[in-house]
Design a protein around this motif. Structure first.
Motif, PDB file in Angstrom:
ATOM      1  N   THR A   5       0.841  -1.196   0.000  1.00  0.00           N
ATOM      2  CA  THR A   5       0.000   0.000   0.000  1.00  0.00           C
ATOM      3  C   THR A   5       0.874   1.243   0.000  1.00  0.00           C
ATOM      4  O   THR A   5       2.066   1.187   0.328  1.00  0.00           O
ATOM      5  CB  THR A   5      -0.924   0.036   1.229  1.00  0.00           C
ATOM      6  N   LEU A   6       0.285   2.348  -0.354  1.00  0.00           N
ATOM      7  CA  LEU A   6       1.025   3.606  -0.429  1.00  0.00           C
ATOM      8  C   LEU A   6       0.882   4.387   0.870  1.00  0.00           C
ATOM      9  O   LEU A   6      -0.231   4.634   1.331  1.00  0.00           O
ATOM     10  CB  LEU A   6       0.506   4.453  -1.590  1.00  0.00           C
ATOM     11  N   ASP A   7       1.994   4.778   1.454  1.00  0.00           N
ATOM     12  CA  ASP A   7       1.989   5.651   2.627  1.00  0.00           C
ATOM     13  C   ASP A   7       2.237   7.072   2.143  1.00  0.00           C
ATOM     14  O   ASP A   7       3.364   7.435   1.805  1.00  0.00           O
ATOM     15  CB  ASP A   7       3.073   5.210   3.617  1.00  0.00           C
ATOM     16  N   ALA A   8       1.174   7.865   2.088  1.00  0.00           N
ATOM     17  CA  ALA A   8       1.283   9.236   1.588  1.00  0.00           C
ATOM     18  C   ALA A   8       1.720  10.217   2.659  1.00  0.00           C
ATOM     19  O   ALA A   8       1.892  11.410   2.382  1.00  0.00           O
ATOM     20  CB  ALA A   8      -0.055   9.687   1.000  1.00  0.00           C
ATOM     21  N   GLY A   9       1.908   9.752   3.894  1.00  0.00           N
ATOM     22  CA  GLY A   9       2.381  10.617   4.957  1.00  0.00           C
ATOM     23  C   GLY A   9       1.457  11.799   5.219  1.00  0.00           C
ATOM     24  O   GLY A   9       0.252  11.740   4.982  1.00  0.00           O
ATOM     25  N   ASP A  10       2.046  12.892   5.669  1.00  0.00           N
ATOM     26  CA  ASP A  10       1.307  14.109   6.003  1.00  0.00           C
ATOM     27  C   ASP A  10       1.881  15.257   5.172  1.00  0.00           C
ATOM     28  O   ASP A  10       2.966  15.754   5.466  1.00  0.00           O
ATOM     29  CB  ASP A  10       1.457  14.407   7.495  1.00  0.00           C
TER      30      ASP A  10
END
Length: 315
Positions: free
Chosen positions: A266-271
């Protein structure tokens, strides 16, 4: 005829945006299959070329709104001989793909560039091997290997070349020497682990100083990409001469390590807002930073947040 090859505007000051994580955006947001993480394969069809143009446009719109220049990198991070062979490309087809990548950007520059907002076209070069693992080439081997792609770019209207996600110093030296032999300005961008060091264990200081020493300072500037600011903030001696050679940052959205990202489905788009604030802190300590963009997991939202944090007066 090239426009900026002999007079790169980002060397004169000002802020230049660039794009984010092209491959992660296309795979996770747009649902496009990219074999071997290679976006250049899209250039083989008109539909793929249109998808590629559509990827760049939101970033160019952000730059226009904020009054900045732009460094427009080709979709060719994987378009070198070894990866091309894995994807079934002959040398002739690979040459054509690199040329097509530049032509596509020339069309975008014609549409978006303004006199006060220059758009620099950069031929993107990736590592010969895996961007998260140490390569085993000598500097001489790297120079010979990367000469193919750099020579192709030298025969186009590309203004410069940029080597991204380099994990070892010898490959950086080889790229810089090859670029010099074809009279192409180059940017060298290293990727760092969570301890702020290259995967080989060598420091970013050693990487920059050794590359400069071995090439007579050939790179126009250096960058850091594919690492989160929390990984490398403490590794930078902001008052040192070597750190002042770093003109650009293209950070990851996620704080995860390379190993964790490699194993994630999955993609971790962060903040995006937090990333923007971290860029602002970097810029406060390193006013020589001029090229701001993103890498894995980032998209136009992150670059917009970076602008809001770093260029509030232009918002």
């Amino acid at each position: 005829m090239t426009k900026y090859r002999h007079d790169l505007p980002q060397l004169k000051g000002g802020t230049f945006l660039t794009d984010g994580g092209m491959e992660t955006t296309m795979i996770f947001h747009d649902g496009i299959a990219l074999p071997h993480f290679a976006s250049f394969v899209l250039l083989a069809s008109e539909d793929g070329r249109q998808r590629t143009r559509n990827y760049y446009r939101p970033y160019l719109d952000i730059a226009r709104r904020h009054g900045t220049g732009f460094v427009l990198d080709t979709a060719t991070w994987r378009a070198n001989p070894d990866w091309g062979q894995k994807l079934g490309y002959t040398s002739e087809a690979l040459k054509a793909a690199n040329e097509e990548a530049v032509e596509l950007l020339l069309g975008l520059r014609k549409t978006y560039e303004r006199p006060e907002q220059p758009i620099v076209i950069s031929g993107a070069i990736g590592p010969r091997g895996d961007g998260y693992k140490a390569g085993m080439m000598s500097a001489h081997e790297a120079e010979d290997y990367h000469a193919f792609q750099i020579e192709v770019f030298a025969g186009t209207e590309a203004d410069m070349v940029s080597a991204f996600t380099l994990t070892n110093i010898d490959e950086a030296i080889g790229v810089a020497r090859a670029a010099r032999s074809f009279a192409m300005p180059c940017a060298i961008s290293f990727t760092l682990e969570t301890d702020g060091r290259l995967v080989t264990g060598r420091s970013i200081q050693e990487a920059i100083e050794t590359t400069d020493m071995a090439t007579g300072g050939a790179p126009a500037y250096y960058m850091i990409n594919c690492a989160h600011p929390t990984h490398f903030e403490s590794a930078l001696d902001h008052s040192s001469t070597w750190a002042k050679r770093i003109f650009g940052i293209r950070a990851n959205a996620s704080t995860m390590s390379h190993a964790q990202l490699d194993n994630s489905d999955t993609l971790d788009a962060g903040d995006p807002d937090d990333l923007g604030r971290r860029y602002r802190k970097l810029l406060e300590r390193m006013p020589e930073l001029r090229v701001l963009g993103g890498c894995c997991g980032t998209d136009h939202r992150h670059v917009a947040a970076i602008c809001e944090a770093c260029l509030p007066q232009a918002a």
